[in-house]
Design a protein around this motif. Structure first.
Motif, mmCIF file in Angstrom:
data_model
loop_
_atom_site.group_PDB
_atom_site.id
_atom_site.type_symbol
_atom_site.label_atom_id
_atom_site.label_comp_id
_atom_site.label_asym_id
_atom_site.label_seq_id
_atom_site.Cartn_x
_atom_site.Cartn_y
_atom_site.Cartn_z
ATOM 1 N N GLY A 90 0.836 -1.189 0.000
ATOM 2 C CA GLY A 90 0.000 0.000 0.000
ATOM 3 C C GLY A 90 0.871 1.238 0.000
ATOM 4 O O GLY A 90 2.090 1.155 0.189
ATOM 5 N N VAL A 91 0.250 2.390 -0.217
ATOM 6 C CA VAL A 91 0.983 3.648 -0.320
ATOM 7 C C VAL A 91 0.353 4.677 0.612
ATOM 8 O O VAL A 91 -0.870 4.791 0.692
ATOM 9 C CB VAL A 91 0.956 4.180 -1.767
ATOM 10 N N ILE A 92 1.209 5.418 1.308
ATOM 11 C CA ILE A 92 0.764 6.527 2.153
ATOM 12 C C ILE A 92 1.321 7.821 1.577
ATOM 13 O O ILE A 92 2.508 7.900 1.238
ATOM 14 C CB ILE A 92 1.237 6.358 3.611
ATOM 15 N N VAL A 93 0.462 8.829 1.465
ATOM 16 C CA VAL A 93 0.897 10.163 1.049
ATOM 17 C C VAL A 93 0.377 11.170 2.075
ATOM 18 O O VAL A 93 -0.418 10.816 2.949
ATOM 19 C CB VAL A 93 0.396 10.522 -0.366
ATOM 20 N N HIS A 94 0.811 12.433 1.934
ATOM 21 C CA HIS A 94 0.482 13.419 2.959
ATOM 22 C C HIS A 94 -0.412 14.563 2.474
ATOM 23 O O HIS A 94 -0.607 15.537 3.208
ATOM 24 C CB HIS A 94 1.764 14.010 3.545
ATOM 25 N N SER A 95 -0.942 14.468 1.261
ATOM 26 C CA SER A 95 -1.798 15.556 0.778
ATOM 27 C C SER A 95 -2.809 15.027 -0.223
ATOM 28 O O SER A 95 -2.606 13.972 -0.846
ATOM 29 C CB SER A 95 -0.966 16.664 0.130
ATOM 30 N N ASP A 96 -3.890 15.776 -0.395
ATOM 31 C CA ASP A 96 -4.880 15.437 -1.420
ATOM 32 C C ASP A 96 -4.268 15.566 -2.809
ATOM 33 O O ASP A 96 -4.582 14.771 -3.701
ATOM 34 C CB ASP A 96 -6.099 16.365 -1.309
ATOM 35 N N TYR A 97 -3.412 16.561 -2.978
ATOM 36 C CA TYR A 97 -2.759 16.744 -4.280
ATOM 37 C C TYR A 97 -1.947 15.503 -4.649
ATOM 38 O O TYR A 97 -2.025 15.017 -5.783
ATOM 39 C CB TYR A 97 -1.858 17.973 -4.250
ATOM 40 N N ALA A 98 -1.160 15.001 -3.700
ATOM 41 C CA ALA A 98 -0.347 13.806 -3.969
ATOM 42 C C ALA A 98 -1.245 12.620 -4.306
ATOM 43 O O ALA A 98 -0.943 11.828 -5.202
ATOM 44 C CB ALA A 98 0.526 13.485 -2.759
ATOM 45 N N LEU A 99 -2.352 12.509 -3.612
ATOM 46 C CA LEU A 99 -3.294 11.409 -3.849
ATOM 47 C C LEU A 99 -3.826 11.459 -5.281
ATOM 48 O O LEU A 99 -3.952 10.424 -5.950
ATOM 49 C CB LEU A 99 -4.440 11.502 -2.843
ATOM 50 N N GLN A 219 8.770 29.858 1.542
ATOM 51 C CA GLN A 219 8.966 28.548 0.908
ATOM 52 C C GLN A 219 8.130 28.504 -0.366
ATOM 53 O O GLN A 219 6.913 28.355 -0.309
ATOM 54 C CB GLN A 219 8.541 27.422 1.854
ATOM 55 N N LEU A 220 8.799 28.662 -1.516
ATOM 56 C CA LEU A 220 8.124 28.696 -2.802
ATOM 57 C C LEU A 220 8.428 27.430 -3.592
ATOM 58 O O LEU A 220 9.443 26.774 -3.362
ATOM 59 C CB LEU A 220 8.561 29.929 -3.594
ATOM 60 N N ARG A 221 7.541 27.106 -4.533
ATOM 61 C CA ARG A 221 7.707 25.893 -5.342
ATOM 62 C C ARG A 221 7.210 26.115 -6.757
ATOM 63 O O ARG A 221 6.340 26.955 -6.999
ATOM 64 C CB ARG A 221 6.889 24.739 -4.742
ATOM 65 N N LYS A 222 7.744 25.314 -7.676
ATOM 66 C CA LYS A 222 7.156 25.154 -8.994
ATOM 67 C C LYS A 222 7.480 23.747 -9.488
ATOM 68 O O LYS A 222 8.350 23.069 -8.936
ATOM 69 C CB LYS A 222 7.672 26.209 -9.977
ATOM 70 N N ARG A 225 6.430 17.781 -7.698
ATOM 71 C CA ARG A 225 6.548 16.342 -7.945
ATOM 72 C C ARG A 225 5.674 15.561 -6.967
ATOM 73 O O ARG A 225 5.939 14.406 -6.651
ATOM 74 C CB ARG A 225 8.011 15.889 -7.827
ATOM 75 N N GLY A 226 4.628 16.221 -6.471
ATOM 76 C CA GLY A 226 3.723 15.558 -5.530
ATOM 77 C C GLY A 226 4.275 15.504 -4.122
ATOM 78 O O GLY A 226 3.840 14.688 -3.310
ATOM 79 N N GLU A 227 5.200 16.411 -3.817
ATOM 80 C CA GLU A 227 5.882 16.376 -2.526
ATOM 81 C C GLU A 227 5.115 17.127 -1.453
ATOM 82 O O GLU A 227 4.251 17.954 -1.738
ATOM 83 C CB GLU A 227 7.292 16.963 -2.647
ATOM 84 N N SER A 228 5.466 16.837 -0.212
ATOM 85 C CA SER A 228 5.077 17.647 0.936
ATOM 86 C C SER A 228 6.355 18.265 1.485
ATOM 87 O O SER A 228 7.345 17.567 1.686
ATOM 88 C CB SER A 228 4.397 16.797 2.017
ATOM 89 N N SER A 229 6.323 19.567 1.715
ATOM 90 C CA SER A 229 7.535 20.279 2.129
ATOM 91 C C SER A 229 7.796 20.076 3.615
ATOM 92 O O SER A 229 7.098 20.646 4.459
ATOM 93 C CB SER A 229 7.398 21.771 1.819
ATOM 94 N N ALA A 230 8.816 19.292 3.936
ATOM 95 C CA ALA A 230 9.183 19.086 5.345
ATOM 96 C C ALA A 230 9.640 20.404 5.973
ATOM 97 O O ALA A 230 9.342 20.682 7.142
ATOM 98 C CB ALA A 230 10.282 18.038 5.446
ATOM 99 N N ALA A 231 10.342 21.235 5.188
ATOM 100 C CA ALA A 231 10.824 22.516 5.709
ATOM 101 C C ALA A 231 9.657 23.425 6.088
ATOM 102 O O ALA A 231 9.732 24.162 7.087
ATOM 103 C CB ALA A 231 11.713 23.200 4.674
ATOM 104 N N SER A 249 0.793 20.677 -3.316
ATOM 105 C CA SER A 249 0.173 20.515 -2.003
ATOM 106 C C SER A 249 0.130 21.817 -1.206
ATOM 107 O O SER A 249 -0.655 21.944 -0.262
ATOM 108 C CB SER A 249 0.909 19.438 -1.197
ATOM 109 N N LEU A 250 0.964 22.800 -1.588
ATOM 110 C CA LEU A 250 0.953 24.080 -0.878
ATOM 111 C C LEU A 250 -0.392 24.790 -1.035
ATOM 112 O O LEU A 250 -0.767 25.623 -0.205
ATOM 113 C CB LEU A 250 2.069 24.992 -1.385
#
Length: 267
Positions: A90-99, A219-222, A225-231, A249-250
């Motif tokens: 199974g897979v666990i992710v941390h955001s709806d976006y990643a899902l 903390q900006l992104r573009k 890759r489906g990440e959750s920012s630990a920082a 996910s932001l």
């Protein structure tokens, strides 16, 4: 026994894949799109090996796309996670976006990013003193590996164009590894003669000191890759005011938690 594996879009996680094949378990995907993981895994074997993996993951479409464009665009277009996910229970992710980035057939579950509020062992003033910074300085910080996907150049340009850069008591500090590439050299050139510091990689204690000393975290992104920012969660755990943009996910953070600007912001 239950086995839990943490995978991200990095070469640092290659060693776990043979273990997953031998001892099945659940994987926590910290990035759901694994172009970097795949590229670093096969690049030492040449382009042919990489193209074989692209075909295995995505079929002829990926090969045709590669022939019509280039390797970078192809790696960015496709998720390249099927092989790894197929090995997992199974897979666990941390955001709806990643899902949403996962195939609908994936046995996946969203679990909120686990983080607790930090106990502040030193005050902000003492943290600034330990960094040889004046207590009255206003520190703007950005944390994590410095790269194009973290919008580091955009942040530096915004600082440079703003009145903040003219105030000697306002500092912009990047806490994270600066790549030894043309991009890294460009950042240093733009930041020259400005009140900007590239700290580089730090140990955990110094990292927390910079967090505690910060007055504002950006903390900006573009190209998510489906990440959750630990920082980002680290900054939240230190109760810091934060500016983010609505990328990946932001976009799920309400304005009451972090001040959000548009995903495709312009200067």
């Amino acid at each position: 026994n239950r086995h839990l594996y943490h995978f991200g879009n990095s070469s640092h996680h290659h060693w776990m894949e043979p273990l997953l094949e031998r001892f099945s378990g659940t994987i926590v995907l910290h990035d759901t799109l694994l172009s970097g993981y795949i590229h670093s895994k096969f690049t030492t074997h040449g382009v042919t090996a990489l193209l074989r993996e692209l075909f295995k993951e995505e079929g002829y479409d990926a090969i045709v796309h590669y022939m019509q464009t280039d390797l970078h665009q192809t790696l960015m277009k496709y998720p390249l996670n099927k092989t790894l996910i197929s090995l997992a229970d199974g897979v666990i992710v941390h955001s709806d976006y990643a899902l949403k980035t996962l195939d609908t057939s994936t046995n996946a579950l969203k679990v909120p990013f686990p983080k607790k509020a930090q106990e502040h062992l030193i005050t902000k003033q003492n943290a600034k003193k330990s960094l040889n910074t004046d207590e009255t300085d206003f520190i703007i910080s950005s944390f994590g590996f410095i790269g194009a996907t973290k919008c580091a150049q955009e942040l530096i340009e915004a600082f440079k164009q703003s009145p903040l850069s003219k105030n000697p008591n306002i500092k912009l500090i990047f806490v994270g590894a600066l790549p030894q590439t043309a991009y890294g050299e460009t950042l240093k050139t733009i930041a020259k003669d400005l009140n900007i510091t590239f700290v580089g990689y730090t140990d955990e204690e110094l990292y927390k000191t910079y967090l505690q000393a910060s007055d504002l975290v950006v903390q900006l992104r573009k190209d998510s890759r489906g990440e959750s920012s630990a920082a980002l969660f680290d900054a939240l755990s230190f109760s810091k005011p934060i500016i983010i943009n609505k990328n990946g996910s932001l976009s799920e953070f309400p304005q009451t938690v972090a001040y959000s600007i548009s995903d495709d912001f312009t200067l």
